[in-house]
Every structure is written in structure tokens, then in C-alpha cells.
Write a protein that holds these residues in place. Sequence first.
Motif, PDB file in Angstrom:
ATOM      1  N   UNK A 195       0.311 -23.222 -39.317  1.00  0.00           N
ATOM      2  CA  UNK A 195      -0.348 -22.534 -40.419  1.00  0.00           C
ATOM      3  C   UNK A 195      -1.871 -22.504 -40.249  1.00  0.00           C
ATOM      4  N   UNK A 196      -2.450 -23.613 -39.777  1.00  0.00           N
ATOM      5  CA  UNK A 196      -3.921 -23.691 -39.731  1.00  0.00           C
ATOM      6  C   UNK A 196      -4.525 -23.003 -38.509  1.00  0.00           C
ATOM      7  N   UNK A 197      -3.701 -22.585 -37.569  1.00  0.00           N
ATOM      8  CA  UNK A 197      -4.223 -21.946 -36.351  1.00  0.00           C
ATOM      9  C   UNK A 197      -4.633 -20.507 -36.669  1.00  0.00           C
ATOM     10  N   UNK A 198      -5.773 -20.066 -36.135  1.00  0.00           N
ATOM     11  CA  UNK A 198      -6.162 -18.662 -36.299  1.00  0.00           C
ATOM     12  C   UNK A 198      -6.309 -17.943 -34.964  1.00  0.00           C
ATOM     13  N   UNK A 199      -6.606 -18.691 -33.919  1.00  0.00           N
ATOM     14  CA  UNK A 199      -6.728 -18.031 -32.612  1.00  0.00           C
ATOM     15  C   UNK A 199      -6.050 -18.887 -31.546  1.00  0.00           C
ATOM     16  N   UNK A 200      -5.500 -18.174 -30.570  1.00  0.00           N
ATOM     17  CA  UNK A 200      -4.992 -18.850 -29.376  1.00  0.00           C
ATOM     18  C   UNK A 200      -5.813 -18.317 -28.213  1.00  0.00           C
ATOM     19  N   UNK A 201      -6.461 -19.223 -27.492  1.00  0.00           N
ATOM     20  CA  UNK A 201      -7.209 -18.813 -26.303  1.00  0.00           C
ATOM     21  C   UNK A 201      -6.243 -18.757 -25.124  1.00  0.00           C
ATOM     22  N   UNK A 202      -6.445 -17.762 -24.277  1.00  0.00           N
ATOM     23  CA  UNK A 202      -5.682 -17.724 -23.031  1.00  0.00           C
ATOM     24  C   UNK A 202      -5.916 -19.029 -22.270  1.00  0.00           C
ATOM     25  N   UNK A 203      -4.876 -19.641 -21.762  1.00  0.00           N
ATOM     26  CA  UNK A 203      -5.034 -20.894 -21.001  1.00  0.00           C
ATOM     27  C   UNK A 203      -4.899 -22.140 -21.855  1.00  0.00           C
ATOM     28  N   UNK A 204      -4.843 -21.976 -23.183  1.00  0.00           N
ATOM     29  CA  UNK A 204      -4.702 -23.172 -24.025  1.00  0.00           C
ATOM     30  C   UNK A 204      -3.225 -23.603 -24.063  1.00  0.00           C
ATOM     31  N   UNK A 205      -2.992 -24.811 -24.541  1.00  0.00           N
ATOM     32  CA  UNK A 205      -1.626 -25.331 -24.616  1.00  0.00           C
ATOM     33  C   UNK A 205      -1.010 -24.953 -25.961  1.00  0.00           C
TER      34      UNK A 205
END
Length: 424
Positions: free
Chosen positions: A403-413
Motif C-alpha cells: 500500500x505505501x509503495x508509490x514507485x518501483x525503480x528498475x533494478x530494485x528488489x
Amino acid sequence: MAQLSDDCFAFSGPLLPVDQLERIIHERIAPVAEVERVRLAEARGRTLARDIEAPIDLPPFDNSAVDGYAVRHADLNAQADTAVAIAERITAGRASAGPLLAGTAIRIFTGAPMPDGADTVFMQEDVQVDGDTAILPPGLKPGANRRLAGEDVQAGSVALPAGRRLSVADVALAAALGLTELPVRRRIRVALFSTGDELAEPGEALSRAQLYDANRTLLSGLIEALGAEVTDLGILRDDPASLAPALKRAAEGHDVVLTSGGVSAGEADHVRDAVEAVGRLVFWRVAIKPGRPVAMGVIPAGRPDASAAFVGLPGNPAAAFVTFVRVVRPLLMRLSGANPPVLLALPVRAAFAYRKKEGRREYVRVALRRADDGVIEALRHRQEGAGVITSLTETDGLVELAENVTTVERGSTVAFLSYASLVS
Ligand code: AMP
Ligand code: MG
């Protein structure tokens, strides 16, 4: 039949978080009461109704873990080779005629009971044999290669706990304990409909405005994979007059009535009204994407103490899938008395960048591949529409974004849930 209070799904709030949804199901739904005994061959996938205590030790007796020579460790020379006479030969299924005598060894094979007095077994590869004499090298620890009675399961301990959905290995454990039957809760009975004027049965000719019903095949497969029984009640048309009686009839003899389609706020969406006409409806706006609208309700089923839970899933197949695994699966498991599903997401590397709204949980359909550096990474399906069925067939599972996530960076877990972990 299930026993549900009228307001068991009640929830007042704009958007129901997934955690709270699971809590409502766990706290307000009781497992079905009926228990039956099934033979082991029929037990896989069923939910154990009671703790199973081990009637015997496993293994039942001390035995050798290897093919070799059983000795008394105290007879061995700590620094040099020890020569001992080979006194007897015992294979699996046979016990030694007498105890091990001091200064002797007994030729023993895997699974044969340890002779009285022997505490340690040399592997045959480590022993030199000269006629009737075995030459034992120094250095082996006391108790080596010996399996103790009860080291796997102790008699009287709980070998399989109530609420366990029995795996193949669980059933094998029951067999190892000598059991022939297990007490399980009865199977949950689900009545399944699709709704929509546009739906045609596979095999029929399609008119210009029609498409084939995919959801009944999808959902009945998912229901059966959970060990529940499906009554396939076909397609209901978007017609308020026929929907309500069909739902009422379906509630008889079923624990759950499950539909897909017709639960949004469109003019042709009559399922919610139909449920209200024959039972109680709560509309859940689940904080989940895809699949936000889920209609929940209770439909009485003739007898005063019996009712069926109603769940109306969204019609788009990918949304129906996600809401099934997050709403219907916990409900069916709870009704069947199964322990709450624990989903352990695996860490994988995101091969995509992503933005999402705060405050809802999102599931991104992804395929896994091994990148050049050896790390497993998740590729997002190129079409994220909730109606795209190939977004399910061409992927391996869901990346779960909190719920608290707003972005996923390429390369993140990111956290990956395989379809295999979600559908059984
Ligand atoms: P609805 O939830 O009824 O508004 O339907 C949403 C979308 O899902 C529409 O494009 C429907 O045609 C589609 N849909 C609904 N039910 C099914 C089904 N059983 N199989 C395939 N597509 C469906
Ligand atoms: Mg529809």
C-alpha cells in the motif's frame, strides 16, 4: 451448509485494505462443522479436522542409516585401526539373533535394526575386510550413522495439526505412521455462474457482439485446486428478473455462490440488486488493483440456520483471478477449516519501472527470467489491461506492491508470488 451471520461481511469505510479483508474473513466466518473420514488415497488437498497424534515412534526402532558394520564405540582404538571379528549379518527386515559381543562387529544394511549393544555404524566404504575380520579406522564419532527411534516423529506428539491442507508428503507421513484414514472437513460446495448478455459457451457460434465465457473455466479450476466442489450453473443474462431467483436457488445446498461480471455500477450491472432482493449485500471496494469492486453477501438457503456466502467478482478475467486469490481463496480456506494461507513472496529483481497510487495494493503480472548476471528478474507483461487473458498465460506470477509503495525503480528488489503458490 455454512452458518453465516447476516452481517458477517459488514464493513464501513471507503476502501477495504487487503489485510483487513483477511481479518474479517478469519474472525467472522466459522469452518463447516461436518467431518468425514477419508482413506489416504483420497486425502490429498483435504483439510485435517483434528490433530493427528503419532501412534508410534518414527522410525519405530533404532536402525542403521548405511550399509556397513555396527560396533560398540567403546571397543574402538581412538588413535589406530581396530580389528574386530564379523559376527553376524543382518539386512533390512531382520533383527540380529543376539546382542553385539565385545570386540566384534555385525555386518548391517540400511534400515536393519541396531543390534543390542551396538551404538555406531561404519560405512562399508571405510572398512577393510580380511576374511572374517573387519579393520576399522580411528576417528568415527560415537552414534555415527545410527538413526534413533522417534528421531523423526515421537509417539504421542502431534504429527499433523488440525487445519493442515494435506500435501502428498503429509499423506505419506500418515502412511508411515500406519494410519489408513484421516478425519477431514467435508468439501466446500461452490455454485458458480458467469453473468453477461455478451457471453457465449465455447463450442457455440459467436454472434458479432459476443465473446466466449472464460471465467467459468478459470474459476472452476481455481476452486477445484483448493479441494472444493463446483456446481457449474452456466451463464446468467443481465436480466434482473431471472438473476434473483437463480441466486436464491443456487444458495440451496451450497456454501458459496460465486459469480463474475455485473457487479460494477453500470446500467447493465444487476447482480448487486439481485443479491439484495434475496439476501444481504455488502459492497467491498477493496484497496486492490486489479479488481477493486467485489460484492459480498449472504443468501439464506431455505433452512433458518443455513445460508450461503455470496461473492461477486469483477468480469475481466485478470481482475477475477486476482480477486479470487485474495478474497475467495481465503474464504474457501476458512470455511474448510484450513489454517490461514501464508504467502511468502520471494525477492526478485524488477526489470521494469512502475508508478502506483498510495493506499492500495497492486499486483503486477510478471514473467521470470534469469538475467545475464545470473539474478532472477521479473518482466512485466506488455499488456496490463484487466481483460487481457494472455497477461495470465504468458506470466509466472504476481509482483505484490504494498500500500505505501508509490514507485518501483528498475533494478530494485520486489516481492514475487508464483501462480503455483497462489492457486493451490
Ligand atoms: P463486467 O464486470 O460485467 O462489467 O465485465 C467486465 C468485462 O469483462 C467485460 O468486457 C466483459 O465482457 C468481460 N467479461 C465478463 N464476464 C466474462 C467472462 N465470463 N469471460 C470473459 N470475459 C468476461
Ligand atoms: Mg457484464
